[in-house]
Design a protein around this motif. Sequence first.
Motif: not given
Length: 301
Positions: A224-226, A174-175, A178, A230, A237, A187, A171, A232-233
């Motif tokens: 949690t990945c978008g 992925c952040g 993003e 989250s 980001r 992502r 996550a 973590n995300f």
Amino acid sequence: MIGVVGAGAFGSALAAVEAAAGREVRLWGRRPPEPPAGVEAVGDLAALAGAEAILLVVPAQATGPFLSAYGAALPDGPLVLCAKGVDARSFRLQTEIAAAALPDRPLAVLTGPGFAAEIARGLPTALTLACADPELGPALQHALSTPRLRLYLTDDVVGAQLGGAIKNVVAIGCGLIEGAGLGQSARAALMTRGFAEMTRLATALGGRPETIAGLSGLGDLALTCGSAMSRNFALGRALGAGLPMPEGTVEGVATARAACELGARHGVELPIAAAVADVLDRRATLAEAMEALLARPLKEE
């Protein structure tokens, strides 16, 4: 009666949903908290005596220190571990830490895709309850499930914990994508290959692939990945956009480093976890980390 230890957002949310189902709930914090409706705040762990289950809801990196300081004061009864992370000092899972601190204590794990704010509002949520004891597991499943919180049972304690821990690292990645504006295609690729890393590490440590494909792995990863909800995300980001990091506990930061160590010990390649750890520890820029991932040798999926 259900006991909840830890009055942060997630502990308070679990206390709230159990109380909304008509159960007696006692919530302990180092300083007696302002409890949700229907929840009794207590300042003495002895007040949790007789609980059907005690939910331990402290950050993953605090589990060991907490049990060292307070474990002897915890009343008898099943202990349900709710933190998602690998200890950065010992590289142990939460159940391993608890078993060392409290030998012979019945243990279970509560994990899966659930944001505290949504659980507290009574929105429908499904989580994984992992317990190796064939009698205790079903008893806890019935004791903790509510009309708004549906628990699915597994005996794969290792797989359930690693899914919940490693998805935090993915996550963050992925952040980063993003925040840096690298696109939804990137992502999706990172999520998918991150899922492969979760599966490889879990199976190497004795977990089962089908557990990682369930709520505690794929389900939590999808959540949690978008979403900015989250932590973590949101941290990834912010880093990817060059903004200040948000406040609060972000479990994936310590777990990224611990996961790499576990991978090395078990001969499992974790290139995404390593890239995230390198960016977090400033051993590489995001651009350098992405270039290294894309330059890896071509292979079958």
